[in-house]
Design a protein around this motif. Structure first.
Motif, PDB file in Angstrom:
ATOM      1  N   TRP A 133       1.608  -5.347  -6.113  1.00 19.07           N
ATOM      2  CA  TRP A 133       0.979  -6.374  -5.299  1.00 19.07           C
ATOM      3  C   TRP A 133       1.370  -7.937  -5.506  1.00 19.07           C
ATOM      4  O   TRP A 133       0.796  -8.707  -4.990  1.00 19.07           O
ATOM      5  CB  TRP A 133      -0.718  -5.960  -5.357  1.00 19.07           C
ATOM      6  CG  TRP A 133      -0.794  -4.811  -4.482  1.00 19.07           C
ATOM      7  CD1 TRP A 133      -1.040  -3.630  -4.836  1.00 19.07           C
ATOM      8  CD2 TRP A 133      -1.350  -4.568  -3.273  1.00 19.07           C
ATOM      9  NE1 TRP A 133      -1.335  -2.896  -4.063  1.00 19.07           N
ATOM     10  CE2 TRP A 133      -1.618  -3.483  -2.777  1.00 19.07           C
ATOM     11  CE3 TRP A 133      -1.373  -5.650  -1.951  1.00 19.07           C
ATOM     12  CZ2 TRP A 133      -1.890  -2.900  -1.465  1.00 19.07           C
ATOM     13  CZ3 TRP A 133      -1.767  -5.402  -0.747  1.00 19.07           C
ATOM     14  CH2 TRP A 133      -1.889  -3.801  -0.676  1.00 19.07           C
ATOM     15  N   LYS A 172       0.753  -1.183   0.089  1.00 22.40           N
ATOM     16  CA  LYS A 172       0.003  -0.081   0.104  1.00 22.40           C
ATOM     17  C   LYS A 172       0.828   1.000  -0.035  1.00 22.40           C
ATOM     18  O   LYS A 172       0.540   2.201  -0.744  1.00 22.40           O
ATOM     19  CB  LYS A 172      -0.812  -0.078   1.087  1.00 22.40           C
ATOM     20  CG  LYS A 172      -1.641   1.150   1.239  1.00 22.40           C
ATOM     21  CD  LYS A 172      -2.718   1.167   2.350  1.00 22.40           C
ATOM     22  CE  LYS A 172      -3.798   2.210   2.469  1.00 22.40           C
ATOM     23  NZ  LYS A 172      -4.529   2.111   3.610  1.00 22.40           N
ATOM     24  N   VAL A 205       2.624   2.016  -3.577  1.00 21.26           N
ATOM     25  CA  VAL A 205       1.413   2.521  -4.366  1.00 21.26           C
ATOM     26  C   VAL A 205       1.668   4.171  -4.035  1.00 21.26           C
ATOM     27  O   VAL A 205       1.556   5.070  -4.870  1.00 21.26           O
ATOM     28  CB  VAL A 205       0.149   2.086  -4.344  1.00 21.26           C
ATOM     29  CG1 VAL A 205      -1.024   2.838  -5.208  1.00 21.26           C
ATOM     30  CG2 VAL A 205       0.187   0.508  -4.769  1.00 21.26           C
ATOM     31  N   ILE A 211      -3.186   5.104 -11.885  1.00 18.67           N
ATOM     32  CA  ILE A 211      -2.410   4.207 -11.917  1.00 18.67           C
ATOM     33  C   ILE A 211      -2.760   2.889 -12.684  1.00 18.67           C
ATOM     34  O   ILE A 211      -3.992   2.617 -12.439  1.00 18.67           O
ATOM     35  CB  ILE A 211      -1.895   3.544 -10.491  1.00 18.67           C
ATOM     36  CG1 ILE A 211      -0.985   4.637  -9.725  1.00 18.67           C
ATOM     37  CG2 ILE A 211      -1.279   2.406 -10.455  1.00 18.67           C
ATOM     38  CD1 ILE A 211      -0.557   4.304  -8.605  1.00 18.67           C
ATOM     39  N   ASN A 216      -0.415  -1.640 -10.562  1.00 18.04           N
ATOM     40  CA  ASN A 216      -0.893  -2.130  -9.277  1.00 18.04           C
ATOM     41  C   ASN A 216      -0.627  -3.490  -9.042  1.00 18.04           C
ATOM     42  O   ASN A 216      -0.158  -4.106  -8.015  1.00 18.04           O
ATOM     43  CB  ASN A 216      -2.249  -1.801  -9.276  1.00 18.04           C
ATOM     44  CG  ASN A 216      -2.855  -1.881  -7.865  1.00 18.04           C
ATOM     45  OD1 ASN A 216      -2.199  -1.370  -6.901  1.00 18.04           O
ATOM     46  ND2 ASN A 216      -3.974  -2.418  -7.579  1.00 18.04           N
TER      47      ASN A 216
END
Length: 109
Positions: free
Chosen positions: A80, A50, A53, A71, A76
């Motif tokens: 992740w 998190k 990002v 994004i 993303n």
């Protein structure tokens, strides 16, 4: 000031402006950045992706002077990919400045 010609834009700036107009409404400017995500390691283990990002958004805001950063889902997913605890230490991104002042960040592979 000695050595300066009269005001106005340089030839490179004029040429660049012409290229941007020819490109159309899609992207005004496009740049490639390698974004360091090492600051994401400074937070609690379960918050790291998190924070990564957020670091991408912070970096692009600083380098593009845009207030809205979009994004791409592939970017993303890459952050992740190994879960919340192990984001990559750096990531390569293509940043496109759109006409309305929005920057779209895409993953480069």
């Amino acid at each position: 000031m000695a050595g300066r010609s009269g005001g106005g834009e340089s030839e490179k700036a004029k040429a660049r402006e012409g290229e941007e107009r020819e490109e159309g409404a899609e992207a005004l400017e496009e740049r490639i950045y390698t974004i360091p995500l090492r600051d994401a390691k400074k937070v609690a283990r379960w918050k790291r992706s998190k924070r990564a990002v957020e670091e991408v958004r912070k970096f692009l805001r600083r380098h593009t002077k845009a207030s809205v950063i979009v994004i791409d889902p592939a970017l993303n997913e890459k952050i992740w990919e190994r879960g919340a605890e192990k984001p990559p230490s750096r990531i390569r991104v293509r940043a496109k400045m759109l006409e309305d002042g929005v920057v779209k960040a895409e993953l480069i592979e």
